[in-house]
Design an enzyme around this catalytic site. Structure first.
Site, PDB file in Angstrom:
ATOM      1  N   ASP A 166       0.806  -1.223   0.000  1.00  0.00           N
ATOM      2  CA  ASP A 166       0.000   0.000   0.000  1.00  0.00           C
ATOM      3  C   ASP A 166       0.837   1.271   0.000  1.00  0.00           C
ATOM      4  O   ASP A 166       0.311   2.359  -0.238  1.00  0.00           O
ATOM      5  CB  ASP A 166      -0.974   0.025   1.186  1.00  0.00           C
ATOM      6  CG  ASP A 166      -0.319  -0.336   2.509  1.00  0.00           C
ATOM      7  OD1 ASP A 166       0.880  -0.657   2.508  1.00  0.00           O
ATOM      8  OD2 ASP A 166      -1.021  -0.318   3.539  1.00  0.00           O
ATOM      9  N   TYR A 245       9.895   4.497   3.260  1.00  0.00           N
ATOM     10  CA  TYR A 245      10.884   3.592   3.846  1.00  0.00           C
ATOM     11  C   TYR A 245      12.310   3.989   3.500  1.00  0.00           C
ATOM     12  O   TYR A 245      13.257   3.518   4.147  1.00  0.00           O
ATOM     13  CB  TYR A 245      10.606   2.153   3.408  1.00  0.00           C
ATOM     14  CG  TYR A 245       9.430   1.547   4.137  1.00  0.00           C
ATOM     15  CD1 TYR A 245       9.618   0.765   5.274  1.00  0.00           C
ATOM     16  CD2 TYR A 245       8.128   1.776   3.704  1.00  0.00           C
ATOM     17  CE1 TYR A 245       8.545   0.217   5.952  1.00  0.00           C
ATOM     18  CE2 TYR A 245       7.044   1.237   4.377  1.00  0.00           C
ATOM     19  CZ  TYR A 245       7.253   0.455   5.505  1.00  0.00           C
ATOM     20  OH  TYR A 245       6.180  -0.068   6.183  1.00  0.00           O
TER      21      TYR A 245
END
Length: 450
Positions: A166, A245
Site C-alpha cells: 500500500d 521507507y
C-alpha cells in the site's frame, strides 16, 4: 469466486473483508476461507468479520479452518499475509539489531533479513502446497518482506504470484491531492524500484507531468507526509519523491537513534497492543458489534503511531487525517482480483518479475513498478532507466535478497552472514556475524542455518 486468506487471524484481515463487502459487481467474491495456525486469533477475527457483515445483504460467506489443504481447495485467489514468528519475532528482530547499533525494522536492514530468513522456507512450502492443491489459483502476496517473499513463491508458481503493497498507493494519492487532482486514482504515477525501496519520478494528470511543479514549491512539498519526513531541500536535490521507507537509508543514524531512545520498539508496541485486542475480541458473551468496535479503536491507534520514530527524528509532527484514511492494500487486492477474474483492465503498482523492465537487474528479479493487469495477469510497463543514485541501492538490496534466498535454500550460515554483511545498513562483517549469532539463538525457526 472463492478467496482464501492465509494468515486469516491477522489484524488487517477486516480491511480486506470490508473491501469485499463494498463490491456488488457480478463475479464478486462470495466465499472467504480464513486459514491460521492460531485458533484463538482465527476466532477473534471471525467475530470482527461477522460484525462487519451484520445487515449487509449477500455478504461473502466466511469459514475458518486450521487445515491448510481444506482452506486451499477450490480457491480462485489465495491472499498470503502470514507472519512467521508472530509479533514477538518482530520485536526480537528489532531488539537484536538495535543492540548492535543497526536498524531492526521488519523489512529494511538487519530486521528485514532476519524476517526473510524465517519466512522464505515457509513461503516456499506454502507455494508447493498451493501448486498441488489449487494449481489454478492466483496468489496475492502481502507477506513481508513482500518483494523477497514474492520472488521466493514465484520459484514454485511463476507469474501466478503477484506482490502488493500500500505504500506506493498512499504516496501517489498524497502527491496527487497536493497537485489539485479531483480524482487522485486517475493520476498516472511514474514509480520504480523494489518493495519499500522506490521513487515517484513523475505524476501525470491529464497527460502532463506535474511533479516538476511540486518540486519547485517548498511549501507544497512540505505539506504532505513524505515531504515533511525528507524535507523539501533533499527532495529537490534528488528530483523525486521517495517511498517513506527510504528514510531509513537517507537518515539512518537519526532513525536508529530514535528507535534506540524510544520507550519500546514498534514491534513490541504492536505485540502488546494486539494481545489486548485479541483478548478483548475473543471474550465470550460480548454484545453484537463489540469485536468490531475493539478492532476499530485498535486500528486507529495503530495508524496514528505508524513510523512515529521517523517522524520524531525528522521533526515532522503527528500524522494528518488524510494520511490515516483506509483505501490501501485492500483496495489494491480487490482491484487486482477484479482485473484478473473479470478481465477489467487496469493499471496498478505491483511486485512482479522484472523481465526486461530494468536493465540493471535480471529477468527473474521481482521489482515494484506500474503494471497493466488483465485476465492473463500483471505485465510491467516500460519505464525510464534508474538514476545512478537509485541503481546503487536497488542492486545492492537485490543482491542481499538473493543471498537470503540462497541461505534459506541451502541452510548455509556463511551465506546468511553474507546477506547481512552486504546490506548497505550493516556496516561490518563482524556485526553481521554477531547478528546471525543473535538471531539464531533467539529464533527457533532459524535452527536450519549451519
Amino acid at each position: 469466486m472463492r478467496l482464501t486468506i492465509l494468515g486469516g487471524g491477522g489484524f488487517r484481515v477486516p480491511l480486506v473483508y470490508g473491501a469485499l463487502l463494498g463490491d456488488r459487481a457480478p463475479g464478486r467474491v462470495t466465499a472467504v476461507t480464513l486459514y491460521d495456525a492460531d485458533p484463538a486469533r482465527l476466532t477473534a477475527i471471525a467475530r470482527v468479520l461477522a460484525d462487519q457483515a451484520e445487515g449487509v445483504a449477500d455478504a461473502p460467506a466466511v469459514t475458518a479452518t486450521n487445515d491448510l489443504d481444506e482452506a486451499l481447495r477450490r480457491a480462485d485467489f489465495v491472499f498470503s499475509a502470514i507472519r512467521v514468528g508472530g509479533l514477538e519475532g518482530r520485536a526480537t528482530d528489532e531488539r537484536v539489531a538495535l543492540a548492535e547499533g543497526v536498524l531492526g525494522q521488519e523489512t529494511v536492514g538487519a530486521g528485514g533479513i532476519a524476517y526473510g530468513l524465517r519466512t522464505v522456507p515457509v513461503a516456499r512450502e506454502l507455494a508447493r502446497r498451493i501448486a498441488r492443491t489449487a494449481p489454478d489459483a492466483w496468489v496475492i502476496n502481502f507477506t513481508n518482506p513482500a518483494g523477497l517473499v514474492t520472488e521466493a513463491m514465484q520459484e514454485e508458481l511463476g507469474d501466478r504470484v503477484i506482490g502488493i503493497c500500500d505504500s506506493p498507493v498512499g504516496l501517489g494519492r498524497r502527491i496527487a491531492r497536493v497537485l489539485g487532482a479531483v480524482r487522485p486514482s486517475e493520476a498516472w504515477i511514474d514509480y520504480v524500484g523494489l518493495n519499500h525501496l522506490g521513487w515517484v519520478r513523475g505524476l501525470h494528470l491529464g497527460g502532463r507531468d506535474e511533479l516538476p511543479r511540486l518540486l519547485a514549491d517548498d511549501a507544497a512539498l512540505e505539506s504532505f507526509e513524505e515531504g515533511r519526513l525528507f524535507g523539501a531541500e533533499w527532495l529537490k536535490s534528488i528530483g523525486a519523491i521517495p517511498n517513506e521507507y527510504l528514510h531509513y537509508y537517507y537518515f539512518n543514524r537519526e532513525a536508529v537513534r530514535a528507535y534506540r531512545e524510544a520507550k519500546q520498539t514498534r514491534g513490541a508496541f504492536l505485540r502488546d497492543q494486539q494481545r489486548a485486542f485479541y483478548a478483548e475480541a475473543d471474550r465470550p458473551g460480548q454484545a453484537a458489534g463489540a469485536a468490531l468496535a475493539a478492532w476499530d479503536r485498535t486500528r486507529a491507534e495503530r495508524e496514528a503511531t505508524y513510523m512515529a520514530e521517523n517522524r520524531e527524528a525528522a521533526g515532522a509532527g503527528e500524522r494528518e487525517q488524510d494520511d490515516l484514511e483506509s483505501g490501501g492494500y485492500e483496495q489494491v487486492a480487490l482491484a487486482l482480483m477484479r482485473a484478473i477474474a473479470r478481465d477489467e483492465r487496469t493499471t496498478l503498482i505491483l511486485n512482479v518479475r522484472n523481465r526486461s523492465t530494468l536493465s540493471v537487474l535480471d529477468g527473474a528479479a521481482v521489482i515494484e513498478v506500474p503494471c497493466l493487469v488483465d485476465a492473463n495477469g500483471a505485465h510491467p510497463v516500460a519505464v525510464d532507466p534508474l538514476p545512478y543514485h537509485a541503481v546503487g541501492l536497488v542492486t545492492a538490496v537485490k543482491a542481499v535478497e538473493r543471498e537470503v534466498l540462497s541461505a534459506a535454500r541451502s541452510g548455509s550460515r556463511a551465506t546468511a552472514v553474507k546477506a547481512f554483511a552486504l546490506h548497505p545498513l550493516v556496516d561490518s562483517v563482524a556485526v553481521a556475524r554477531r547478528l546471525v549469532d543473535g538471531y539464531t539463538a533467539d529464533h527457533p525457526e532459524l535452527a536450519y542455518l549451519r
